[in-house]
Design a protein around this motif. Structure first.
Motif, PDB file in Angstrom:
ATOM      1  N   VAL A  96       8.962   7.202  -1.062  1.00  0.00           N
ATOM      2  CA  VAL A  96       7.539   6.936  -0.846  1.00  0.00           C
ATOM      3  C   VAL A  96       7.239   5.598  -1.525  1.00  0.00           C
ATOM      4  O   VAL A  96       7.437   5.451  -2.738  1.00  0.00           O
ATOM      5  CB  VAL A  96       6.653   8.046  -1.451  1.00  0.00           C
ATOM      6  CG1 VAL A  96       5.178   7.709  -1.257  1.00  0.00           C
ATOM      7  CG2 VAL A  96       6.978   9.396  -0.816  1.00  0.00           C
ATOM      8  N   GLN A  97       6.823   4.625  -0.727  1.00  0.00           N
ATOM      9  CA  GLN A  97       6.573   3.301  -1.289  1.00  0.00           C
ATOM     10  C   GLN A  97       5.330   3.336  -2.185  1.00  0.00           C
ATOM     11  O   GLN A  97       4.270   3.784  -1.769  1.00  0.00           O
ATOM     12  CB  GLN A  97       6.383   2.281  -0.138  1.00  0.00           C
ATOM     13  CG  GLN A  97       6.254   0.850  -0.604  1.00  0.00           C
ATOM     14  CD  GLN A  97       7.512   0.322  -1.294  1.00  0.00           C
ATOM     15  OE1 GLN A  97       8.637   0.543  -0.843  1.00  0.00           O
ATOM     16  NE2 GLN A  97       7.330  -0.381  -2.406  1.00  0.00           N
ATOM     17  N   LEU A  98       5.490   2.842  -3.406  1.00  0.00           N
ATOM     18  CA  LEU A  98       4.373   2.767  -4.360  1.00  0.00           C
ATOM     19  C   LEU A  98       3.821   1.340  -4.376  1.00  0.00           C
ATOM     20  O   LEU A  98       4.557   0.426  -4.038  1.00  0.00           O
ATOM     21  CB  LEU A  98       4.859   3.151  -5.763  1.00  0.00           C
ATOM     22  CG  LEU A  98       5.480   4.547  -5.894  1.00  0.00           C
ATOM     23  CD1 LEU A  98       5.948   4.772  -7.318  1.00  0.00           C
ATOM     24  CD2 LEU A  98       4.498   5.632  -5.476  1.00  0.00           C
ATOM     25  N   PRO A  99       2.581   1.119  -4.740  1.00  0.00           N
ATOM     26  CA  PRO A  99       1.601   2.099  -5.176  1.00  0.00           C
ATOM     27  C   PRO A  99       0.947   2.829  -4.009  1.00  0.00           C
ATOM     28  O   PRO A  99       0.947   2.326  -2.882  1.00  0.00           O
ATOM     29  CB  PRO A  99       0.562   1.224  -5.905  1.00  0.00           C
ATOM     30  CG  PRO A  99       0.626  -0.105  -5.218  1.00  0.00           C
ATOM     31  CD  PRO A  99       2.056  -0.266  -4.788  1.00  0.00           C
ATOM     32  N   LEU A 100       0.399   4.014  -4.327  1.00  0.00           N
ATOM     33  CA  LEU A 100      -0.331   4.789  -3.325  1.00  0.00           C
ATOM     34  C   LEU A 100      -1.841   4.598  -3.535  1.00  0.00           C
ATOM     35  O   LEU A 100      -2.271   4.311  -4.657  1.00  0.00           O
ATOM     36  CB  LEU A 100       0.025   6.276  -3.469  1.00  0.00           C
ATOM     37  CG  LEU A 100       1.451   6.652  -3.042  1.00  0.00           C
ATOM     38  CD1 LEU A 100       1.785   8.058  -3.500  1.00  0.00           C
ATOM     39  CD2 LEU A 100       1.623   6.517  -1.537  1.00  0.00           C
ATOM     40  N   PRO A 101      -2.648   4.777  -2.477  1.00  0.00           N
ATOM     41  CA  PRO A 101      -4.110   4.674  -2.636  1.00  0.00           C
ATOM     42  C   PRO A 101      -4.639   5.681  -3.656  1.00  0.00           C
ATOM     43  O   PRO A 101      -3.958   6.648  -4.000  1.00  0.00           O
ATOM     44  CB  PRO A 101      -4.637   4.982  -1.230  1.00  0.00           C
ATOM     45  CG  PRO A 101      -3.499   4.738  -0.308  1.00  0.00           C
ATOM     46  CD  PRO A 101      -2.252   5.035  -1.081  1.00  0.00           C
ATOM     47  N   LYS A 102      -5.873   5.428  -4.124  1.00  0.00           N
ATOM     48  CA  LYS A 102      -6.374   6.154  -5.312  1.00  0.00           C
ATOM     49  C   LYS A 102      -6.611   7.650  -5.121  1.00  0.00           C
ATOM     50  O   LYS A 102      -6.673   8.384  -6.106  1.00  0.00           O
ATOM     51  CB  LYS A 102      -7.615   5.475  -5.895  1.00  0.00           C
ATOM     52  CG  LYS A 102      -8.750   5.247  -4.927  1.00  0.00           C
ATOM     53  CD  LYS A 102      -9.888   4.523  -5.641  1.00  0.00           C
ATOM     54  CE  LYS A 102     -11.076   4.237  -4.733  1.00  0.00           C
ATOM     55  NZ  LYS A 102     -10.759   3.665  -3.416  1.00  0.00           N
ATOM     56  N   GLN A 103      -6.694   8.126  -3.861  1.00  0.00           N
ATOM     57  CA  GLN A 103      -6.883   9.580  -3.699  1.00  0.00           C
ATOM     58  C   GLN A 103      -5.594  10.353  -4.003  1.00  0.00           C
ATOM     59  O   GLN A 103      -5.597  11.583  -4.074  1.00  0.00           O
ATOM     60  CB  GLN A 103      -7.386   9.931  -2.275  1.00  0.00           C
ATOM     61  CG  GLN A 103      -6.392   9.793  -1.130  1.00  0.00           C
ATOM     62  CD  GLN A 103      -6.374   8.390  -0.506  1.00  0.00           C
ATOM     63  OE1 GLN A 103      -6.705   7.421  -1.160  1.00  0.00           O
ATOM     64  NE2 GLN A 103      -5.949   8.285   0.739  1.00  0.00           N
ATOM     65  N   PHE A 104      -4.476   9.606  -4.200  1.00  0.00           N
ATOM     66  CA  PHE A 104      -3.188  10.267  -4.462  1.00  0.00           C
ATOM     67  C   PHE A 104      -2.924  10.394  -5.953  1.00  0.00           C
ATOM     68  O   PHE A 104      -3.263   9.496  -6.731  1.00  0.00           O
ATOM     69  CB  PHE A 104      -2.042   9.442  -3.858  1.00  0.00           C
ATOM     70  CG  PHE A 104      -1.892   9.598  -2.382  1.00  0.00           C
ATOM     71  CD1 PHE A 104      -1.015  10.520  -1.854  1.00  0.00           C
ATOM     72  CD2 PHE A 104      -2.647   8.812  -1.510  1.00  0.00           C
ATOM     73  CE1 PHE A 104      -0.870  10.664  -0.488  1.00  0.00           C
ATOM     74  CE2 PHE A 104      -2.512   8.947  -0.145  1.00  0.00           C
ATOM     75  CZ  PHE A 104      -1.624   9.882   0.368  1.00  0.00           C
ATOM     76  N   ASN A 105      -2.250  11.471  -6.318  1.00  0.00           N
ATOM     77  CA  ASN A 105      -1.669  11.597  -7.643  1.00  0.00           C
ATOM     78  C   ASN A 105      -0.179  11.271  -7.450  1.00  0.00           C
ATOM     79  O   ASN A 105       0.570  12.067  -6.895  1.00  0.00           O
ATOM     80  CB  ASN A 105      -1.876  13.032  -8.146  1.00  0.00           C
ATOM     81  CG  ASN A 105      -1.156  13.301  -9.446  1.00  0.00           C
ATOM     82  OD1 ASN A 105      -0.288  12.536  -9.865  1.00  0.00           O
ATOM     83  ND2 ASN A 105      -1.523  14.392 -10.098  1.00  0.00           N
ATOM     84  N   GLU A 106       0.214  10.053  -7.879  1.00  0.00           N
ATOM     85  CA  GLU A 106       1.585   9.581  -7.592  1.00  0.00           C
ATOM     86  C   GLU A 106       2.638  10.527  -8.153  1.00  0.00           C
ATOM     87  O   GLU A 106       3.664  10.785  -7.518  1.00  0.00           O
ATOM     88  CB  GLU A 106       1.796   8.172  -8.154  1.00  0.00           C
ATOM     89  CG  GLU A 106       1.131   7.107  -7.309  1.00  0.00           C
ATOM     90  CD  GLU A 106       1.463   5.680  -7.710  1.00  0.00           C
ATOM     91  OE1 GLU A 106       2.151   5.464  -8.727  1.00  0.00           O
ATOM     92  OE2 GLU A 106       1.014   4.760  -6.990  1.00  0.00           O
ATOM     93  N   GLU A 107       2.352  11.041  -9.337  1.00  0.00           N
ATOM     94  CA  GLU A 107       3.305  11.956  -9.977  1.00  0.00           C
ATOM     95  C   GLU A 107       3.554  13.170  -9.071  1.00  0.00           C
ATOM     96  O   GLU A 107       4.700  13.573  -8.857  1.00  0.00           O
ATOM     97  CB  GLU A 107       2.700  12.426 -11.284  1.00  0.00           C
ATOM     98  CG  GLU A 107       3.694  12.620 -12.388  1.00  0.00           C
ATOM     99  CD  GLU A 107       2.956  12.791 -13.693  1.00  0.00           C
ATOM    100  OE1 GLU A 107       2.501  13.913 -13.953  1.00  0.00           O
ATOM    101  OE2 GLU A 107       2.820  11.801 -14.433  1.00  0.00           O
ATOM    102  N   GLU A 108       2.456  13.716  -8.541  1.00  0.00           N
ATOM    103  CA  GLU A 108       2.562  14.910  -7.692  1.00  0.00           C
ATOM    104  C   GLU A 108       3.400  14.592  -6.446  1.00  0.00           C
ATOM    105  O   GLU A 108       4.250  15.389  -6.028  1.00  0.00           O
ATOM    106  CB  GLU A 108       1.153  15.361  -7.276  1.00  0.00           C
ATOM    107  CG  GLU A 108       1.139  16.601  -6.419  1.00  0.00           C
ATOM    108  CD  GLU A 108      -0.236  16.884  -5.791  1.00  0.00           C
ATOM    109  OE1 GLU A 108      -0.425  18.009  -5.335  1.00  0.00           O
ATOM    110  OE2 GLU A 108      -1.096  15.978  -5.739  1.00  0.00           O
ATOM    111  N   VAL A 109       3.194  13.409  -5.879  1.00  0.00           N
ATOM    112  CA  VAL A 109       3.930  13.024  -4.669  1.00  0.00           C
ATOM    113  C   VAL A 109       5.422  12.851  -4.986  1.00  0.00           C
ATOM    114  O   VAL A 109       6.291  13.375  -4.274  1.00  0.00           O
ATOM    115  CB  VAL A 109       3.341  11.724  -4.065  1.00  0.00           C
ATOM    116  CG1 VAL A 109       4.200  11.212  -2.924  1.00  0.00           C
ATOM    117  CG2 VAL A 109       1.907  11.963  -3.602  1.00  0.00           C
ATOM    118  N   LEU A 110       5.724  12.162  -6.076  1.00  0.00           N
ATOM    119  CA  LEU A 110       7.135  11.935  -6.424  1.00  0.00           C
ATOM    120  C   LEU A 110       7.846  13.248  -6.761  1.00  0.00           C
ATOM    121  O   LEU A 110       9.006  13.439  -6.424  1.00  0.00           O
ATOM    122  CB  LEU A 110       7.248  10.944  -7.590  1.00  0.00           C
ATOM    123  CG  LEU A 110       6.723   9.526  -7.300  1.00  0.00           C
ATOM    124  CD1 LEU A 110       6.848   8.641  -8.530  1.00  0.00           C
ATOM    125  CD2 LEU A 110       7.471   8.883  -6.121  1.00  0.00           C
TER     126      LEU A 110
END
Ligand code: NAD
Length: 289
Positions: A96-110
């Motif tokens: 998943v290419q980072l950064p993600l838009p602000k509605q995402f919790n990056e930790e949760e996605v990773l």
């Protein structure tokens, strides 16, 4: 003294050639390495990174899948795609290419990516294994740096290494990898009181700060190895690193340029992790009655 330049493009080409040969052997056994890339939004830098990753996959003979989502996509949609890819036996790596838009919790996605397909090496399980010195998918950028140090003939045992930056994707894993190879490691960051005090006594400096030309020649010990992880865009559109290359190359013994240094090795290690994941899948397939 002018430093020897460690050419990341040349090294990456050599390693990718080897990866392509190993991929061909695996394909002959019926398993084609496959990387799935998820891109959310229209960040131009992210789009370029994803394009380069997909192109590198195809050149190495891998299959690549690309999933584009608009910036306002709901996280549930992306998480559902990750779940589908986790369960697809023909997909070996998910990125998943980072950064993600602000509605995402990056930790949760990773963390939603199966550790067995986490070819970026960002999942907490893989990071934990790295910390313990066990086999895992290593984060691509610091692992690429380790390859460059190896090829550059840089001795790590007992060396004083200074890593500038403590991010989860570069600084921290970089420090752990150097430590595991016997370096004495100091991690500097935004609250470090006297950065130059540390860098001036280092045999190896790795800069991962995100500030153009931040490390200057007067901060470097004569003959030191200087690895520049930074990728910064200048107002004139040119790329530059975190190291002031012109002044640093007059003092260092070995130095990486930007562009053409660590960047190409990062994508190379992504291919290497995806190949390894495909190889594990093939071994599992062969051992399943
Ligand atoms: P980040 O913003 O997450 O971390 C930057 C770090 O720099 C932080 O830990 C911070 O404490 C430290 N820092 C900030 N100001 C400082 C100061 N004045 N003195 C000392 N330390 C300071 O960034 P990141 O994701 O680790 O990336 C760092 C750089 O590497 C960026 O330029 C990024 O674009 C680049 N990068 C390159 C690759 C590649 O493939 N070459 C891959 C990832 C990141």
């Amino acid at each position: 003294m002018t430093a020897r330049i460690l050419d990341g493009n040349a090294l990456a080409a050599q390693v990718r050639e080897d990866i392509a040969q190993q991929a061909a052997a695996l394909i002959a056994q019926g398993v084609q390495p496959c990387l799935a890339v998820i891109l959310v939004g229209d960040n131009p830098a992210s789009a370029v990174y994803v394009r380069n990753k997909v192109a590198a996959c195809e050149k190495a003979g891998f299959r690549s899948l690309k999933f584009d989502y608009p910036a306002d996509v709901s996280p549930e949609v992306v998480l559902a795609k990750i779940d589908e890819l986790n369960r697809d036996p023909l997909v070996h790596g998910i990125l998943v290419q980072l950064p993600l838009p602000k509605q995402f919790n990056e930790e949760e996605v990773l963390e939603a990516i199966s550790p067995a397909k986490d070819v970026d090496g960002f999942h907490a399980e893989n990071f934990g294994l790295l910390l313990q010195g066990r086999k895992s998918f290593y984060p691509c950028t610091p692992w690429g740096v380790m390859k460059m140090l190896e090829v550059g003939g840089v001795s790590l045992k007992g060396a004083e290494a200074v890593v500038i930056g403590r991010s989860n994707i570069v600084g921290k894993p970089m420090a752990v990898m150097l430590l595991s190879q016997g370096a004495t490691v100091t991690v500097c960051h935004s609250q470090t009181r006297d950065l130059a005090f540390h860098t001036k006594r280092a045999d190896i400096v790795v800069a991962a700060v995100g500030k153009p030309k931040f490390v200057t020649g007067d901060m470097i010990k004569p003959g030191a190895t200087v690895i520049d992880v930074g990728i910064n865009r200048l107002p004139d559109g040119k790329l530059c690193g975190d190291v002031d290359f012109e002044s640093a190359k007059e003092v260092a013994g070995l130095i990486t340029p930007v562009p053409g240094g660590v960047g190409p090795m990062t994508i190379t290690m992504l291919l290497s992790n995806t190949l390894e994941s495909a190889r594990r899948a093939a071994a599992h397939f062969q051992s399943t009655p």
